[in-house]
Design a protein around this motif. Structure first.
Motif, PDB file in Angstrom:
ATOM      1  N   MET A  39      38.106  40.867   4.280  1.00 37.68           N
ATOM      2  CA  MET A  39      38.370  41.098   5.693  1.00 37.68           C
ATOM      3  C   MET A  39      39.804  40.710   6.023  1.00 37.68           C
ATOM      4  SD  MET A  39      36.533  39.447   9.034  1.00 37.68           S
ATOM      5  CE  MET A  39      35.186  40.610   8.929  1.00 37.68           C
ATOM      6  N   LYS A  40      40.491  41.553   6.809  1.00 40.57           N
ATOM      7  CA  LYS A  40      41.862  41.281   7.195  1.00 40.57           C
ATOM      8  C   LYS A  40      41.930  40.052   8.083  1.00 40.57           C
ATOM      9  CE  LYS A  40      45.881  43.413   9.385  1.00 40.57           C
ATOM     10  NZ  LYS A  40      46.399  44.609  10.089  1.00 40.57           N
ATOM     11  N   SER A  41      42.877  39.167   7.778  1.00 38.28           N
ATOM     12  CA  SER A  41      43.050  37.959   8.574  1.00 38.28           C
ATOM     13  C   SER A  41      43.668  38.326   9.915  1.00 38.28           C
ATOM     14  CB  SER A  41      43.947  36.979   7.823  1.00 38.28           C
ATOM     15  OG  SER A  41      43.957  35.742   8.454  1.00 38.28           O
ATOM     16  N   GLU A  42      43.377  37.540  10.942  1.00 40.60           N
ATOM     17  CA  GLU A  42      43.872  37.842  12.273  1.00 40.60           C
ATOM     18  C   GLU A  42      44.261  36.571  13.008  1.00 40.60           C
ATOM     19  OE1 GLU A  42      40.746  39.364  14.921  1.00 40.60           O
ATOM     20  OE2 GLU A  42      39.286  38.504  13.546  1.00 40.60           O
ATOM     21  N   LYS A  43      45.003  36.751  14.064  1.00 36.12           N
ATOM     22  CA  LYS A  43      45.359  35.646  14.941  1.00 36.12           C
ATOM     23  C   LYS A  43      44.346  35.606  16.083  1.00 36.12           C
ATOM     24  CE  LYS A  43      50.300  35.984  13.967  1.00 36.12           C
ATOM     25  NZ  LYS A  43      51.655  36.167  14.542  1.00 36.12           N
ATOM     26  N   ILE A  44      43.883  34.407  16.422  1.00 34.60           N
ATOM     27  CA  ILE A  44      42.889  34.271  17.478  1.00 34.60           C
ATOM     28  C   ILE A  44      43.321  33.172  18.443  1.00 34.60           C
ATOM     29  CG2 ILE A  44      41.002  35.032  15.979  1.00 34.60           C
ATOM     30  CD1 ILE A  44      40.111  32.095  15.780  1.00 34.60           C
ATOM     31  N   VAL A  45      42.791  33.229  19.658  1.00 32.62           N
ATOM     32  CA  VAL A  45      43.000  32.156  20.616  1.00 32.62           C
ATOM     33  C   VAL A  45      41.635  31.719  21.138  1.00 32.62           C
ATOM     34  CG1 VAL A  45      43.411  33.769  22.543  1.00 32.62           C
ATOM     35  CG2 VAL A  45      44.177  31.384  22.716  1.00 32.62           C
ATOM     36  N   LEU A  46      41.415  30.414  21.123  1.00 30.23           N
ATOM     37  CA  LEU A  46      40.146  29.823  21.530  1.00 30.23           C
ATOM     38  C   LEU A  46      40.376  28.785  22.619  1.00 30.23           C
ATOM     39  CD1 LEU A  46      38.827  29.156  17.939  1.00 30.23           C
ATOM     40  CD2 LEU A  46      37.627  30.617  19.564  1.00 30.23           C
ATOM     41  N   SER A  47      39.394  28.618  23.474  1.00 27.18           N
ATOM     42  CA  SER A  47      39.430  27.511  24.418  1.00 27.18           C
ATOM     43  C   SER A  47      38.941  26.250  23.725  1.00 27.18           C
ATOM     44  CB  SER A  47      38.548  27.812  25.628  1.00 27.18           C
ATOM     45  OG  SER A  47      39.126  28.821  26.424  1.00 27.18           O
ATOM     46  N   THR A  48      39.301  25.114  24.282  1.00 33.92           N
ATOM     47  CA  THR A  48      38.763  23.864  23.776  1.00 33.92           C
ATOM     48  C   THR A  48      37.254  23.845  23.964  1.00 33.92           C
ATOM     49  OG1 THR A  48      38.924  21.452  23.957  1.00 33.92           O
ATOM     50  CG2 THR A  48      39.087  22.691  25.997  1.00 33.92           C
ATOM     51  N   ALA A  49      36.546  23.125  23.104  1.00 32.20           N
ATOM     52  CA  ALA A  49      35.082  23.079  23.199  1.00 32.20           C
ATOM     53  C   ALA A  49      34.579  21.740  22.672  1.00 32.20           C
ATOM     54  CB  ALA A  49      34.454  24.222  22.410  1.00 32.20           C
ATOM     55  N   TYR A  50      33.471  21.297  23.229  1.00 34.33           N
ATOM     56  CA  TYR A  50      32.834  20.047  22.820  1.00 34.33           C
ATOM     57  C   TYR A  50      31.809  20.338  21.729  1.00 34.33           C
ATOM     58  CZ  TYR A  50      29.606  16.047  23.167  1.00 34.33           C
ATOM     59  OH  TYR A  50      28.799  14.975  22.878  1.00 34.33           O
ATOM     60  N   LEU A  51      31.957  19.715  20.569  1.00 34.66           N
ATOM     61  CA  LEU A  51      31.079  19.976  19.421  1.00 34.66           C
ATOM     62  C   LEU A  51      30.832  21.480  19.291  1.00 34.66           C
ATOM     63  CD1 LEU A  51      28.401  17.111  19.713  1.00 34.66           C
ATOM     64  CD2 LEU A  51      30.130  17.366  17.916  1.00 34.66           C
ATOM     65  N   PRO A  52      31.884  22.257  19.040  1.00 34.10           N
ATOM     66  CA  PRO A  52      31.794  23.718  19.085  1.00 34.10           C
ATOM     67  C   PRO A  52      30.682  24.308  18.231  1.00 34.10           C
ATOM     68  CG  PRO A  52      34.072  23.011  18.870  1.00 34.10           C
ATOM     69  CD  PRO A  52      33.226  21.793  18.673  1.00 34.10           C
ATOM     70  N   ASN A  53      30.273  25.524  18.618  1.00 36.17           N
ATOM     71  CA  ASN A  53      29.164  26.153  17.915  1.00 36.17           C
ATOM     72  C   ASN A  53      29.610  26.802  16.599  1.00 36.17           C
ATOM     73  OD1 ASN A  53      30.349  28.588  18.690  1.00 36.17           O
ATOM     74  ND2 ASN A  53      28.791  29.099  20.188  1.00 36.17           N
ATOM     75  N   ILE A  54      28.638  27.316  15.879  1.00 33.19           N
ATOM     76  CA  ILE A  54      28.887  27.862  14.544  1.00 33.19           C
ATOM     77  C   ILE A  54      29.827  29.055  14.602  1.00 33.19           C
ATOM     78  CG2 ILE A  54      27.782  28.949  12.555  1.00 33.19           C
ATOM     79  CD1 ILE A  54      25.245  27.283  13.296  1.00 33.19           C
ATOM     80  N   GLU A  55      29.636  29.933  15.582  1.00 33.81           N
ATOM     81  CA  GLU A  55      30.486  31.111  15.731  1.00 33.81           C
ATOM     82  C   GLU A  55      31.963  30.716  15.869  1.00 33.81           C
ATOM     83  OE1 GLU A  55      30.697  34.976  18.722  1.00 33.81           O
ATOM     84  OE2 GLU A  55      29.780  33.107  19.410  1.00 33.81           O
ATOM     85  N   TYR A  56      32.217  29.693  16.620  1.00 35.72           N
ATOM     86  CA  TYR A  56      33.579  29.185  16.869  1.00 35.72           C
ATOM     87  C   TYR A  56      34.288  28.880  15.546  1.00 35.72           C
ATOM     88  CZ  TYR A  56      36.853  26.062  19.520  1.00 35.72           C
ATOM     89  OH  TYR A  56      37.931  25.441  20.109  1.00 35.72           O
ATOM     90  N   PHE A  57      33.599  28.166  14.666  1.00 36.07           N
ATOM     91  CA  PHE A  57      34.211  27.784  13.396  1.00 36.07           C
ATOM     92  C   PHE A  57      34.242  28.939  12.394  1.00 36.07           C
ATOM     93  CE2 PHE A  57      33.234  23.606  15.116  1.00 36.07           C
ATOM     94  CZ  PHE A  57      34.433  22.953  14.878  1.00 36.07           C
TER      95      PHE A  57
END
Length: 208
Positions: A1-19
């Motif tokens: 899969m092609k690598s990409e740049k992403i932007v995320l908001s801060t999160a408390y104990l983030p979920n699996i999708e986030y990581f």
């Protein structure tokens, strides 16, 4: 899969999708200039207990809505750290890897941080190390409403939205009484399958 740049908001104990997104990104930006929002995962997460999904809400000081996320302070009027840790311990003490990982996480429930953003950032960095994700977030310097060449996940990973990724079931401690529950806080993945967590994240991205 092609690598990409992403932007995320801060999160408390983030979920699996986030990581999962972080694990395959070329660069990931952490939004530090947005206004605080109550409903998303900025200060809340979900864990799985013997009774089902249990939300954990990290309390913030009054009326933070118009404040920059970096300026939002944590509220310690109630002993939320003790309550959250007890909930985590009750939920996951029977998992295969709780004893291995708990000492890495307990300091976040015993030491006090003034600002939500700083707390989340250090906690996320610790979780990345446990997941063997060798990346460092780039903090945003200004708020951008839209991005043209960066995948914007700030409001896509949200309690009221379905996951953008496919499911990758794994063994959970209460599977004898509760159907598989996906996309909880990543600690559910770590405590249940430990060093196999990274491969689980990979499978999710492959199904995208």
């Amino acid at each position: 899969m092609k690598s990409e740049k992403i932007v995320l908001s801060t999160a408390y104990l983030p979920n699996i999708e986030y990581f999962a997104f972080i694990s395959k990104s070329e660069v990931f930006f952490m939004e530090g200039c947005e206004s605080f929002q109550k409903q998303p995962f900025r200060n809340r997460t979900n864990i799985l207990t013997a009774s089902g999904v249990q939300p954990l809400l990290l309390p913030t000081r009054p009326d933070p809505e118009r404040m920059c996320i970096k300026d939002v302070r944590i509220d310690y009027k109630c002993d939320w750290q003790l309550k959250h840790w007890r909930a985590i311990e009750t939920a996951y003490s029977g998992t295969p890897y709780f004893l291995y990982y708990k000492d890495f996480l307990y300091p976040f429930f015993s030491q006090k941080y003034e600002f939500l953003f700083d707390y989340n950032l250090e906690l996320t960095a610790t979780l990345m190390k446990l997941l063997k994700i060798k990346k460092v977030p780039v903090l945003t310097e200004t708020f951008e409403k839209e991005y043209s060449e960066i995948t914007d996940l700030r409001n896509e990973i949200h309690p009221k939205r379905e996951s953008l990724l496919g499911s990758a079931p794994y063994s959970q401690v209460f599977e004898d009484r509760i159907p598989f529950t996906d996309n909880l806080s990543v600690i559910d993945l770590l405590f249940n399958i430990g060093p196999e967590a990274g491969e689980n994240l990979n499978r999710r991205m492959e199904s995208r």
